[in-house]
Write an enzyme that holds these catalytic residues in place. Structure first.
Site, PDB file in Angstrom:
ATOM      1  N   HIS A  74       1.267   8.455  63.127  1.00 53.90           N
ATOM      2  CA  HIS A  74       0.986   8.174  64.543  1.00 53.90           C
ATOM      3  C   HIS A  74       0.081   9.236  65.156  1.00 53.90           C
ATOM      4  CE1 HIS A  74       4.204   5.370  63.863  1.00 53.90           C
ATOM      5  NE2 HIS A  74       3.946   4.823  65.038  1.00 53.90           N
ATOM      6  N   PHE A 126       5.272  14.046  68.047  1.00 54.61           N
ATOM      7  CA  PHE A 126       6.150  13.406  69.028  1.00 54.61           C
ATOM      8  C   PHE A 126       5.735  11.942  69.151  1.00 54.61           C
ATOM      9  CE2 PHE A 126       6.596  12.134  73.561  1.00 54.61           C
ATOM     10  CZ  PHE A 126       7.971  12.175  73.649  1.00 54.61           C
ATOM     11  N   CYS A 129       7.463   5.139  72.663  1.00 55.10           N
ATOM     12  CA  CYS A 129       6.846   3.831  72.939  1.00 55.10           C
ATOM     13  C   CYS A 129       6.120   3.901  74.284  1.00 55.10           C
ATOM     14  CB  CYS A 129       7.928   2.754  72.956  1.00 55.10           C
ATOM     15  SG  CYS A 129       7.263   1.129  73.315  1.00 55.10           S
TER      16      CYS A 129
HETATM   17  C1  2AL Z   1       1.982   6.195  70.183  1.00 61.09           C
HETATM   18  C2  2AL Z   1       1.004   5.189  69.963  1.00 61.09           C
HETATM   19  O1  2AL Z   1      -0.022   5.316  69.293  1.00 61.09           O
HETATM   20  N1  2AL Z   1       1.433   4.099  70.646  1.00 61.09           N
HETATM   21  C3  2AL Z   1       2.615   4.389  71.238  1.00 61.09           C
HETATM   22  O2  2AL Z   1       3.271   3.596  71.931  1.00 61.09           O
HETATM   23  N2  2AL Z   1       2.933   5.677  70.932  1.00 61.09           N
HETATM   24  N3  2AL Z   1       1.873   7.448  69.647  1.00 61.09           N
HETATM   25  C4  2AL Z   1       2.811   8.410  69.839  1.00 61.09           C
HETATM   26  N4  2AL Z   1       2.545   9.616  69.286  1.00 61.09           N
HETATM   27  O3  2AL Z   1       3.842   8.201  70.468  1.00 61.09           O
END
Ligand code: 2AL
Length: 182
Positions: A74, A126, A129
């Site tokens: 992520h 970290f 959502c």
């Molecule tokens: C993300 C992402 O790319 N989309 C999301 O909802 N959260 N990344 C993140 N590090 O929490």
């Protein structure tokens, strides 16, 4: 992209060959098409929720290193990929929805500092959502989660991955009568 013109029906999903399935669902977990590749064999799915449950079971069965690996795929929120415009379209949309594209310079610096502290403490980024949280809740979330143990954060981070995944699935599959919240 207009979801109404692109939604797949559940029977259509169930008839998909492996390659099409991975093309369509390969990013419901960010940069991790392995997940779609793994759950394809569980067709037929009763509904989108059933597909999501199989994904959750797969994630829950991963060893610790696999779960950490999923988190590492992520991008940081308002991080380098956002600055360099290399986010996936899904992530870009989620970060925008949370207001992370409109941070003040001060807020960006603060979030970068906290993202860096989080990554150096846990060894993965970290994850939260973004579509279910506005920027204030994200800032507060990272501040409080920094105090947790690595075990708790692995669990919490993967819980957020599952929420992100569910909303991405709802963007792709018809879901009349299916709860939009988990
Ligand atoms: C993300 C992402 O790319 N989309 C999301 O909802 N959260 N990344 C993140 N590090 O929490």
């Amino acid at each position: 992209m207009d979801p109404l013109t692109t939604w797949k029906s559940v029977p259509e999903v169930n008839q998909m060959g492996y390659e099409e399935f991975v093309t369509v669902f390969g990013n419901v977990v960010e940069h991790c098409s392995l997940v779609a590749a793994a759950v394809w064999k569980f067709r037929p799915f009763k509904d989108v929720r059933h597909l999501h449950e199989e994904i959750c079971i797969f994630i829950d069965q991963l060893p610790t290193a696999g779960g950490e690996g999923i988190l590492r795929l992520h991008p940081d929120l308002a991080g380098r990929a956002a600055r360099e415009a290399t986010l996936t379209s899904e992530s870009n949309r989620e970060q925008r929805a949370a207001g992370l594209t409109d941070l003040t310079h001060e807020e960006k610096m603060q979030l970068t500092r906290m993202n860096d502290s989080y990554r150096s403490k846990f060894g993965f980024p970290f994850v939260i959502c973004a579509r279910r949280n506005k920027k204030e809740a994200i800032m507060e979330g990272i501040r409080s989660r920094l105090k947790n143990s690595p075990e708790v954060e692995l669990h919490k981070g993967l819980g957020e991955v599952k929420k992100i995944c569910y909303l991405r699935l709802l963007d792709l599959v018809e879901h009349e009568g299916v709860e939009s919240r988990l």
